[in-house]
Motif scaffolding. Structure first.
Motif, PDB file in Angstrom:
ATOM      1  N   VAL A 283      15.164  -7.451  11.684  1.00  0.00           N
ATOM      2  CA  VAL A 283      16.216  -6.652  11.173  1.00  0.00           C
ATOM      3  C   VAL A 283      15.694  -6.360   9.545  1.00  0.00           C
ATOM      4  CG1 VAL A 283      18.315  -6.921  10.118  1.00  0.00           C
ATOM      5  CG2 VAL A 283      17.929  -7.632  12.451  1.00  0.00           C
ATOM      6  N   ILE A 284      14.944  -7.404   8.987  1.00  0.00           N
ATOM      7  CA  ILE A 284      14.751  -7.038   7.333  1.00  0.00           C
ATOM      8  C   ILE A 284      13.357  -5.883   7.477  1.00  0.00           C
ATOM      9  CG2 ILE A 284      13.377  -8.256   5.657  1.00  0.00           C
ATOM     10  CD1 ILE A 284      14.700 -10.933   6.567  1.00  0.00           C
ATOM     11  N   ASP A 285      12.693  -6.011   8.389  1.00  0.00           N
ATOM     12  CA  ASP A 285      11.592  -4.859   8.478  1.00  0.00           C
ATOM     13  C   ASP A 285      12.076  -3.564   8.898  1.00  0.00           C
ATOM     14  OD1 ASP A 285       9.815  -6.830   7.791  1.00  0.00           O
ATOM     15  OD2 ASP A 285       8.830  -7.072   9.747  1.00  0.00           O
ATOM     16  N   PHE A 286      13.203  -3.371   9.615  1.00  0.00           N
ATOM     17  CA  PHE A 286      13.511  -2.170  10.194  1.00  0.00           C
ATOM     18  C   PHE A 286      15.305  -2.143  10.125  1.00  0.00           C
ATOM     19  CE2 PHE A 286       9.602  -3.063  12.423  1.00  0.00           C
ATOM     20  CZ  PHE A 286       8.791  -2.070  12.033  1.00  0.00           C
ATOM     21  N   PRO A 287      15.794  -2.251   8.958  1.00  0.00           N
ATOM     22  CA  PRO A 287      17.260  -2.291   8.745  1.00  0.00           C
ATOM     23  C   PRO A 287      17.809  -1.144   9.379  1.00  0.00           C
ATOM     24  CG  PRO A 287      16.285  -1.986   6.579  1.00  0.00           C
ATOM     25  CD  PRO A 287      15.089  -2.229   7.466  1.00  0.00           C
ATOM     26  N   GLU A 288      17.331   0.122   9.233  1.00  0.00           N
ATOM     27  CA  GLU A 288      18.040   1.414   9.933  1.00  0.00           C
ATOM     28  C   GLU A 288      18.090   1.442  11.304  1.00  0.00           C
ATOM     29  OE1 GLU A 288      13.393   1.607   9.947  1.00  0.00           O
ATOM     30  OE2 GLU A 288      14.965   1.192   8.375  1.00  0.00           O
ATOM     31  N   ARG A 289      17.560   0.414  11.858  1.00  0.00           N
ATOM     32  CA  ARG A 289      17.628   0.159  13.412  1.00  0.00           C
ATOM     33  C   ARG A 289      19.169  -0.385  13.956  1.00  0.00           C
ATOM     34  NH1 ARG A 289      11.818  -1.968  15.662  1.00  0.00           N
ATOM     35  NH2 ARG A 289      10.421  -0.212  14.922  1.00  0.00           N
ATOM     36  N   TRP A 290      19.741  -0.920  12.852  1.00  0.00           N
ATOM     37  CA  TRP A 290      20.714  -1.984  13.096  1.00  0.00           C
ATOM     38  C   TRP A 290      21.803  -1.470  12.411  1.00  0.00           C
ATOM     39  CZ3 TRP A 290      18.795  -5.119  16.723  1.00  0.00           C
ATOM     40  CH2 TRP A 290      17.772  -5.223  16.856  1.00  0.00           C
TER      41      TRP A 290
ATOM     42  N   ASP B  36      19.082  -2.049   1.645  1.00  0.00           N
ATOM     43  CA  ASP B  36      19.008  -3.371   0.974  1.00  0.00           C
ATOM     44  C   ASP B  36      19.892  -4.347   0.826  1.00  0.00           C
ATOM     45  OD1 ASP B  36      16.832  -2.068  -0.411  1.00  0.00           O
ATOM     46  OD2 ASP B  36      17.941  -1.411  -2.071  1.00  0.00           O
ATOM     47  N   ARG B  37      21.199  -4.086   1.278  1.00  0.00           N
ATOM     48  CA  ARG B  37      22.255  -5.138   1.537  1.00  0.00           C
ATOM     49  C   ARG B  37      21.979  -5.643   2.875  1.00  0.00           C
ATOM     50  NH1 ARG B  37      25.546  -0.804  -0.348  1.00  0.00           N
ATOM     51  NH2 ARG B  37      26.428  -0.373   2.035  1.00  0.00           N
ATOM     52  N   ILE B  38      21.436  -5.054   3.925  1.00  0.00           N
ATOM     53  CA  ILE B  38      21.190  -5.489   5.026  1.00  0.00           C
ATOM     54  C   ILE B  38      20.086  -6.552   4.870  1.00  0.00           C
ATOM     55  CG2 ILE B  38      20.303  -5.140   7.469  1.00  0.00           C
ATOM     56  CD1 ILE B  38      21.658  -2.429   7.357  1.00  0.00           C
ATOM     57  N   ARG B  39      18.946  -5.939   4.319  1.00  0.00           N
ATOM     58  CA  ARG B  39      17.847  -7.072   4.116  1.00  0.00           C
ATOM     59  C   ARG B  39      18.161  -8.070   3.354  1.00  0.00           C
ATOM     60  NH1 ARG B  39      14.886  -1.869   2.749  1.00  0.00           N
ATOM     61  NH2 ARG B  39      13.501  -1.378   4.503  1.00  0.00           N
ATOM     62  N   ALA B  40      19.010  -8.132   2.108  1.00  0.00           N
ATOM     63  CA  ALA B  40      19.452  -9.353   1.531  1.00  0.00           C
ATOM     64  C   ALA B  40      20.172 -10.233   2.221  1.00  0.00           C
ATOM     65  CB  ALA B  40      20.215  -8.628   0.356  1.00  0.00           C
ATOM     66  N   GLY B  41      21.249  -9.542   2.969  1.00  0.00           N
ATOM     67  CA  GLY B  41      21.969 -10.818   3.731  1.00  0.00           C
ATOM     68  C   GLY B  41      21.222 -11.502   4.723  1.00  0.00           C
ATOM     69  N   THR B  42      20.323 -10.738   5.293  1.00  0.00           N
ATOM     70  CA  THR B  42      19.698 -11.191   6.531  1.00  0.00           C
ATOM     71  C   THR B  42      18.466 -11.884   6.303  1.00  0.00           C
ATOM     72  OG1 THR B  42      19.917  -9.090   7.710  1.00  0.00           O
ATOM     73  CG2 THR B  42      18.193 -10.470   8.404  1.00  0.00           C
ATOM     74  N   ARG B  43      17.828 -11.708   5.068  1.00  0.00           N
ATOM     75  CA  ARG B  43      16.998 -12.809   4.343  1.00  0.00           C
ATOM     76  C   ARG B  43      17.600 -14.018   3.932  1.00  0.00           C
ATOM     77  NH1 ARG B  43      14.996  -9.379   1.058  1.00  0.00           N
ATOM     78  NH2 ARG B  43      13.079  -9.045   2.318  1.00  0.00           N
TER      79      ARG B  43
ATOM     80  N   HIS C 158      16.438 -17.567   5.841  1.00  0.00           N
ATOM     81  CA  HIS C 158      16.137 -18.926   4.890  1.00  0.00           C
ATOM     82  C   HIS C 158      16.873 -20.049   5.386  1.00  0.00           C
ATOM     83  CE1 HIS C 158      13.908 -16.235   1.500  1.00  0.00           C
ATOM     84  NE2 HIS C 158      13.347 -16.054   2.897  1.00  0.00           N
ATOM     85  N   LYS C 159      18.166 -19.973   5.597  1.00  0.00           N
ATOM     86  CA  LYS C 159      19.075 -20.984   5.948  1.00  0.00           C
ATOM     87  C   LYS C 159      18.646 -21.440   7.379  1.00  0.00           C
ATOM     88  CE  LYS C 159      22.072 -22.285   4.155  1.00  0.00           C
ATOM     89  NZ  LYS C 159      22.077 -23.457   3.169  1.00  0.00           N
ATOM     90  N   HIS C 160      18.400 -20.524   8.140  1.00  0.00           N
ATOM     91  CA  HIS C 160      17.824 -21.031   9.497  1.00  0.00           C
ATOM     92  C   HIS C 160      16.359 -21.973   9.454  1.00  0.00           C
ATOM     93  CE1 HIS C 160      19.767 -17.392  11.867  1.00  0.00           C
ATOM     94  NE2 HIS C 160      20.705 -18.466  11.353  1.00  0.00           N
TER      95      HIS C 160
END
Length: 212
Positions: free
Chosen positions: A110-117, A129-136, A140-142
């Motif tokens: 998802v971080i690498d290709f947020p536009e797919r999601w 950028d919002r997708i990347r930030a939330g997913t990252r 890290h929590k995982h």
């Protein structure tokens, strides 16, 4: 002979390391969806997703998904130590590899290709950028959860390097996970560095991530 489709600096490092540990002959085919070459069309014929690693077994059947490949190689080569001969320990290793695949590897995609999601995000950099930030943050929590569930003793499944160690060492290299773990789970970060220093791992990692 095995045939491994992969690319330097990619998840194919997990499979290559495992093949080195079991001592099996293999042929490496360099290709990737983000740098397609003539071999990529060959890969698509056997794996329509174009994923790497993809491993062609000596009998001609095809395996994809890093965790599945590691589990298969461990079962086929029980003396390699990739999977423990102790059923409870082996079960925990399988649990850990599936945890990484489901909760860490998936987030990196998802971080690498947020536009797919996200619909209509191709030209929306703010949305990406919002997708990347939330997913990252979730990734890290995982990794924090993983570190708490699988403490090193000195390796993640006990006294001997195994498939779970390889999987964790590779996938934690991406999306800022190592830096986050160094700060928030320093003991686990030290374990990852110990895994990387293992001669079999270090030799493959030097090919994938050469140090300047």
């Amino acid at each position: 002979m095995y045939t491994l489709y992969g690319k330097k600096g990619s998840g194919s490092a997990t499979t290559q390391t495992a093949l080195e540990i079991i001592g099996a002959p293999y042929r490496m085919v360099e290709t990737a969806s983000w740098e397609p070459n003539d071999a990529f069309s060959e890969l698509l014929k056997i794996n329509p997703l174009g994923q790497i690693p993809t491993l062609v077994l000596p009998g001609g059947s095809v395996l994809s998904e890093s965790a599945a490949i590691l589990i298969h190689l461990g079962l086929m080569h029980p003396d390699s130590g990739l999977l423990s001969g102790d059923p409870p320990a082996r079960a925990q290793a399988v649990r850990g590899m599936v945890f990484i695949a489901a909760n860490c590897y998936a987030a990196i995609s998802v971080i690498d290709f947020p536009e797919r999601w996200c619909a209509d995000a191709d030209n929306d950099d703010a949305a990406k950028d919002r997708i990347r930030a939330g997913t990252r943050a979730r990734l890290h929590k995982h990794w924090e959860m993983f570190a708490d569930i699988f403490p090193a003793r000195p390796y993640l499944c006990g006294e001997q390097l195994g498939a779970l160690d390889i999987h964790a060492a590779v996938v934690s290299k991406w999306s800022g996970a190592r830096k986050h773990l160094e700060e928030h789970r320093p003991g686990f970060h030290s374990a990852l560095m110990r895994i990387e220093a293992h001669p079999k791992v270090a030799a493959v990692f030097a090919q994938h991530w050469p140090k300047s």
